[in-house]
Structure formats: structure tokens, C-alpha cells
Motif scaffolding. Structure first.
Motif, PDB file in Angstrom:
ATOM      1  N   MET A 125       0.847  -1.195   0.000  1.00 16.94           N
ATOM      2  CA  MET A 125       0.000   0.000   0.000  1.00 16.94           C
ATOM      3  C   MET A 125       0.883   1.245   0.000  1.00 16.94           C
ATOM      4  SD  MET A 125      -2.861   1.210   2.787  1.00 16.94           S
ATOM      5  CE  MET A 125      -3.863  -0.244   2.435  1.00 16.94           C
ATOM      6  N   GLN A 126       0.534   2.228  -0.834  1.00 18.93           N
ATOM      7  CA  GLN A 126       1.331   3.434  -0.906  1.00 18.93           C
ATOM      8  C   GLN A 126       1.002   4.386   0.242  1.00 18.93           C
ATOM      9  OE1 GLN A 126       1.091   5.237  -4.764  1.00 18.93           O
ATOM     10  NE2 GLN A 126       2.523   3.786  -5.633  1.00 18.93           N
ATOM     11  N   ASN A 127       2.028   5.088   0.708  1.00 19.84           N
ATOM     12  CA  ASN A 127       1.907   6.022   1.817  1.00 19.84           C
ATOM     13  C   ASN A 127       1.292   7.333   1.306  1.00 19.84           C
ATOM     14  OD1 ASN A 127       2.278   7.822   3.902  1.00 19.84           O
ATOM     15  ND2 ASN A 127       4.437   7.376   4.198  1.00 19.84           N
ATOM     16  N   PRO A 128       0.090   7.709   1.766  1.00 22.43           N
ATOM     17  CA  PRO A 128      -0.540   8.932   1.263  1.00 22.43           C
ATOM     18  C   PRO A 128       0.163  10.205   1.722  1.00 22.43           C
ATOM     19  CG  PRO A 128      -1.830   8.026   3.064  1.00 22.43           C
ATOM     20  CD  PRO A 128      -0.764   7.008   2.761  1.00 22.43           C
ATOM     21  N   PHE A 129       1.066  10.106   2.693  1.00 23.52           N
ATOM     22  CA  PHE A 129       1.764  11.279   3.212  1.00 23.52           C
ATOM     23  C   PHE A 129       3.145  11.461   2.574  1.00 23.52           C
ATOM     24  CE2 PHE A 129      -1.014   9.662   6.607  1.00 23.52           C
ATOM     25  CZ  PHE A 129      -1.877  10.743   6.704  1.00 23.52           C
ATOM     26  N   PHE A 130       3.479  10.612   1.632  1.00 25.61           N
ATOM     27  CA  PHE A 130       4.795  10.647   1.000  1.00 25.61           C
ATOM     28  C   PHE A 130       4.891  11.857   0.066  1.00 25.61           C
ATOM     29  CE2 PHE A 130       8.013   9.445  -2.115  1.00 25.61           C
ATOM     30  CZ  PHE A 130       8.994   8.862  -1.328  1.00 25.61           C
ATOM     31  N   ALA A 131       5.985  12.628   0.179  1.00 26.62           N
ATOM     32  CA  ALA A 131       6.157  13.841  -0.628  1.00 26.62           C
ATOM     33  C   ALA A 131       7.413  13.753  -1.489  1.00 26.62           C
ATOM     34  CB  ALA A 131       6.258  15.061   0.282  1.00 26.62           C
ATOM     35  N   LEU A 132       7.286  14.215  -2.725  1.00 23.53           N
ATOM     36  CA  LEU A 132       8.447  14.435  -3.579  1.00 23.53           C
ATOM     37  C   LEU A 132       8.907  15.866  -3.366  1.00 23.53           C
ATOM     38  CD1 LEU A 132       7.139  12.760  -6.850  1.00 23.53           C
ATOM     39  CD2 LEU A 132       8.824  11.819  -5.267  1.00 23.53           C
ATOM     40  N   ILE A 133      10.150  16.035  -2.945  1.00 26.36           N
ATOM     41  CA  ILE A 133      10.678  17.342  -2.579  1.00 26.36           C
ATOM     42  C   ILE A 133      11.658  17.787  -3.659  1.00 26.36           C
ATOM     43  CG2 ILE A 133      11.940  18.634  -0.820  1.00 26.36           C
ATOM     44  CD1 ILE A 133      11.067  16.310   1.134  1.00 26.36           C
ATOM     45  N   ALA A 134      11.369  18.897  -4.314  1.00 26.83           N
ATOM     46  CA  ALA A 134      12.240  19.395  -5.382  1.00 26.83           C
ATOM     47  C   ALA A 134      13.597  19.766  -4.790  1.00 26.83           C
ATOM     48  CB  ALA A 134      11.603  20.595  -6.067  1.00 26.83           C
ATOM     49  N   HIS A 135      14.625  19.093  -5.256  1.00 28.83           N
ATOM     50  CA  HIS A 135      15.966  19.184  -4.693  1.00 28.83           C
ATOM     51  C   HIS A 135      16.722  20.353  -5.312  1.00 28.83           C
ATOM     52  CE1 HIS A 135      20.053  16.994  -3.971  1.00 28.83           C
ATOM     53  NE2 HIS A 135      19.748  17.768  -2.958  1.00 28.83           N
ATOM     54  N   ARG A 136      16.717  21.483  -4.604  1.00 34.47           N
ATOM     55  CA  ARG A 136      17.336  22.718  -5.126  1.00 34.47           C
ATOM     56  C   ARG A 136      16.677  23.157  -6.429  1.00 34.47           C
ATOM     57  NH1 ARG A 136      22.792  19.739  -4.770  1.00 34.47           N
ATOM     58  NH2 ARG A 136      22.849  19.234  -2.563  1.00 34.47           N
ATOM     59  N   GLY A 137      15.379  22.910  -6.533  1.00 35.10           N
ATOM     60  CA  GLY A 137      14.658  23.233  -7.757  1.00 35.10           C
ATOM     61  C   GLY A 137      14.608  22.019  -8.662  1.00 35.10           C
ATOM     62  N   VAL A 138      14.986  22.208  -9.915  1.00 33.20           N
ATOM     63  CA  VAL A 138      15.112  21.075 -10.837  1.00 33.20           C
ATOM     64  C   VAL A 138      16.493  21.156 -11.489  1.00 33.20           C
ATOM     65  CG1 VAL A 138      12.687  20.585 -11.301  1.00 33.20           C
ATOM     66  CG2 VAL A 138      13.772  22.448 -12.517  1.00 33.20           C
ATOM     67  N   PRO A 139      17.535  20.686 -10.800  1.00 27.12           N
ATOM     68  CA  PRO A 139      18.917  20.942 -11.224  1.00 27.12           C
ATOM     69  C   PRO A 139      19.345  20.251 -12.510  1.00 27.12           C
ATOM     70  CG  PRO A 139      18.873  19.445  -9.349  1.00 27.12           C
ATOM     71  CD  PRO A 139      17.469  19.962  -9.530  1.00 27.12           C
ATOM     72  N   LEU A 140      18.542  19.326 -13.024  1.00 24.69           N
ATOM     73  CA  LEU A 140      18.908  18.722 -14.303  1.00 24.69           C
ATOM     74  C   LEU A 140      18.561  19.643 -15.475  1.00 24.69           C
ATOM     75  CD1 LEU A 140      17.918  14.975 -13.831  1.00 24.69           C
ATOM     76  CD2 LEU A 140      20.055  16.142 -13.266  1.00 24.69           C
ATOM     77  N   SER A 157      15.553  27.666 -11.470  1.00 24.80           N
ATOM     78  CA  SER A 157      15.294  26.289 -11.077  1.00 24.80           C
ATOM     79  C   SER A 157      14.024  26.170 -10.249  1.00 24.80           C
ATOM     80  CB  SER A 157      16.494  25.741 -10.297  1.00 24.80           C
ATOM     81  OG  SER A 157      16.424  24.347 -10.169  1.00 24.80           O
ATOM     82  N   PHE A 158      13.797  27.110  -9.343  1.00 26.27           N
ATOM     83  CA  PHE A 158      12.592  27.049  -8.522  1.00 26.27           C
ATOM     84  C   PHE A 158      11.339  27.426  -9.302  1.00 26.27           C
ATOM     85  CE2 PHE A 158      15.867  27.567  -5.137  1.00 26.27           C
ATOM     86  CZ  PHE A 158      15.646  26.340  -4.527  1.00 26.27           C
ATOM     87  N   LEU A 159      11.481  28.323 -10.268  1.00 23.60           N
ATOM     88  CA  LEU A 159      10.336  28.642 -11.128  1.00 23.60           C
ATOM     89  C   LEU A 159       9.929  27.428 -11.950  1.00 23.60           C
ATOM     90  CD1 LEU A 159      11.345  32.223 -12.299  1.00 23.60           C
ATOM     91  CD2 LEU A 159       9.389  31.631 -10.866  1.00 23.60           C
ATOM     92  N   LEU A 160      10.906  26.680 -12.454  1.00 27.78           N
ATOM     93  CA  LEU A 160      10.590  25.452 -13.181  1.00 27.78           C
ATOM     94  C   LEU A 160       9.952  24.420 -12.258  1.00 27.78           C
ATOM     95  CD1 LEU A 160      13.716  24.977 -15.486  1.00 27.78           C
ATOM     96  CD2 LEU A 160      11.359  25.385 -16.217  1.00 27.78           C
ATOM     97  N   ALA A 161      10.464  24.318 -11.033  1.00 28.63           N
ATOM     98  CA  ALA A 161       9.883  23.368 -10.085  1.00 28.63           C
ATOM     99  C   ALA A 161       8.425  23.713  -9.808  1.00 28.63           C
ATOM    100  CB  ALA A 161      10.684  23.374  -8.783  1.00 28.63           C
ATOM    101  N   GLU A 162       8.138  25.004  -9.629  1.00 26.07           N
ATOM    102  CA  GLU A 162       6.757  25.399  -9.395  1.00 26.07           C
ATOM    103  C   GLU A 162       5.885  25.070 -10.608  1.00 26.07           C
ATOM    104  OE1 GLU A 162       4.414  29.156  -7.490  1.00 26.07           O
ATOM    105  OE2 GLU A 162       5.862  29.610  -9.078  1.00 26.07           O
ATOM    106  N   ALA A 163       6.396  25.324 -11.800  1.00 27.87           N
ATOM    107  CA  ALA A 163       5.633  25.010 -13.010  1.00 27.87           C
ATOM    108  C   ALA A 163       5.365  23.514 -13.119  1.00 27.87           C
ATOM    109  CB  ALA A 163       6.386  25.512 -14.238  1.00 27.87           C
ATOM    110  N   ASP A 164       6.258  22.697 -12.588  1.00 31.39           N
ATOM    111  CA  ASP A 164       6.085  21.242 -12.602  1.00 31.39           C
ATOM    112  C   ASP A 164       5.151  20.747 -11.505  1.00 31.39           C
ATOM    113  OD1 ASP A 164       7.794  21.040 -14.738  1.00 31.39           O
ATOM    114  OD2 ASP A 164       9.520  20.384 -13.580  1.00 31.39           O
ATOM    115  N   GLY A 165       4.674  21.658 -10.653  1.00 33.30           N
ATOM    116  CA  GLY A 165       3.734  21.273  -9.610  1.00 33.30           C
ATOM    117  C   GLY A 165       4.346  21.012  -8.256  1.00 33.30           C
TER     118      GLY A 165
END
Length: 237
Positions: A1-16, A25-33
Motif C-alpha cells: 500500500m502506498q503512503n498517502p503522506f509521502f512527498a516528492l521534494i524538489a531538490h534545489r529546484g530542478v537541477p537537471l 530552477s525554482f520557477l521550473l519546479a513550481e511550473a512542474d507542480g
């Protein structure tokens, strides 16, 4: 069962796709949701919290200088984007205040106290208070967590560690930390059992899509509360 509280945390934005810890980088992260972001805090020579990971500025093209050796005004003269791609030549070092004022409550913040300056925790807390924002403060440095606890006994905090040992757990209890943050590949059923009572948040997600997705899928099935990732689009479903 998947954890409903699990979060994906943008690591310094989207550094790739953009220079790490840059406004782009943070503007791109925000655009990605992105809802959660993680970044590194260091103090300049004049005591201003800025976002920077490395001990020196060599990787960014500015030799062995350090954040601590330069004022904010001096740092703002330097190009902090071309090392990633010439298209980002206009990017400058990002003050923490700019990040907080620009995004406000649109992000949940995970702020790593990166240096060992005696005032980094205090300066970071003052900015969070000024903008009425909350954050989880973390560090690999026990010294920073001890300073944090001395001035903010109730501040949500976590210890970044490569592995979890009995000594780590005992120290986390002594410092009244909320989180222990091991490297992803060190999180096992035994570690989850040994850290009962703490939130577990992972770092060290692979930087290729298939292994990154495999790590995230594994941790989603545990009580781990999240992991820092470098590319949100791999998990867009």
C-alpha cells in the motif's frame, strides 16, 4: 500500500534543467507542480543567508573563493548560471529572503544549514519569522542542530545522515529532533523499526529516471515521509 503522506521534494529546484538553487530552477519546479522544495543555506561575509551547496565557488567558475569570504554585493556580481548552461548566464546567487518573498506559502520549505557559521540558524529563523513562514531545518552538522536547539527548542528539525546507527538515534532523541534523514539506499525495515517515533525523510535519489522511479516506488510503500528528487517530471503521473 502506498503512503498517502509521502512527498516528492524538489531538490534545489530542478537541477537537471536549470542551475541548482537558482531562481530559474525554482520557477521550473513550481511550473512542474512542486509543493515542497529543499535547498542549502550559507552565510555571506556580511551575514546574509544565501542558497549555495558547495564549500567553494570552484564548480560555478569562481575559483577557491567561498560564500563566507564575500559580501552579498560581491557575490551578486558573479555569474551563477553559465556553469550549467550559457543560457543561464544572467542567474545570480539567490538570497534566502528572495526565495521566501517570491514564493511565500506556495512552497513548503526544507532548509539545510550547510555551513558551520555560528549565526546561520539564527539568521534563517529570523527571515522565516519576518515572512510568517514555517520550515523544517536540517543539517549534516550536529553543531548546527545544537545551535538551533539552543535558540528554538520547538523548531521542526532533522539530521541528515549517511546511515542510521544507535548513536544517531540517541543523539536525535537528545536534541528532540522530529526527523532523521538517511540516504535512500540506507533505509531498510530494520532502520524504520529502530527510528520509531521519528519522521524519516530520504535523500540521495538516483539521477537517472529508471533507478529514481524504483527508489521512490520502494519508499512509497514504507512510512518514509518523502525524498528529495532532481527531476519532478519522472513522477508526473
Amino acid at each position: 500500500m502506498q503512503n498517502p503522506f509521502f512527498a516528492l521534494i524538489a531538490h534545489r529546484g530542478v537541477p537537471l534543467r536549470a542551475p541548482e538553487s537558482s531562481l530559474a530552477s525554482f520557477l521550473l519546479a513550481e511550473a512542474d507542480g512542486a509543493t515542497d522544495i529543499e535547498t542549502d543555506i550559507q552565510l555571506t561575509a556580511d551575514g546574509i543567508p544565501v542558497l549555495c551547496h558547495d564549500d567553494t565557488l570552484l564548480r560555478y567558475g569562481h575559483g577557491e573563493q567561498t560564500v563566507a569570504s564575500l559580501s552579498l554585493a560581491e557575490l551578486e556580481q558573479l555569474d551563477f548560471g553559465s556553469w550549467h548552461d550559457p543560457r543561464f548566464c544572467a542567474e545570480r546567487i539567490l538570497p534566502l529572503e528572495t526565495l521566501l518573498s517570491r514564493f511565500g506559502t506556495r512552497f513548503r520549505y526544507h532548509l539545510e544549514l550547510k555551513d558551520d557559521h555560528a549565526d546561520t540558524a539564527l539568521a534563517t529563523l529570523r527571515l522565516l519569522e519576518a515572512y510568517s513562514l514555517s520550515a523544517t531545518l536540517t543539517s549534516f552538522r550536529r553543531s548546527q542542530l545544537e545551535r538551533l536547539r539552543a535558540i528554538a527548542p520547538e523548531q521542526p528539525a532533522g539530521w541528515l545522515v549517511k546511515e542510521v546507527t544507535p548513536e544517531v538515534v540517541a543523539t536525535a532523541h537528545a536534541l528532540r529532533l522530529q526527523q532523521i534523514c538517511p540516504k535512500a539506499d540506507a533505509i531498510t525495515p530494520e532502520v524504520l523499526e529502530a527510528t520509531h517515533g521519528f519522521e524519516i525523510r530520504a535523500w540521495g535519489c538516483p539521477r537517472e529516471e529508471a533507478p529514481a522511479r524504483a527508489v521512490v516506488e520502494r519508499l512509497r510503500g514504507t512510512r518514509c515521509v518523502g525524498i528529495t528528487v532532481d527531476e519532478l517530471r519522472w513522477f508526473s503521473r
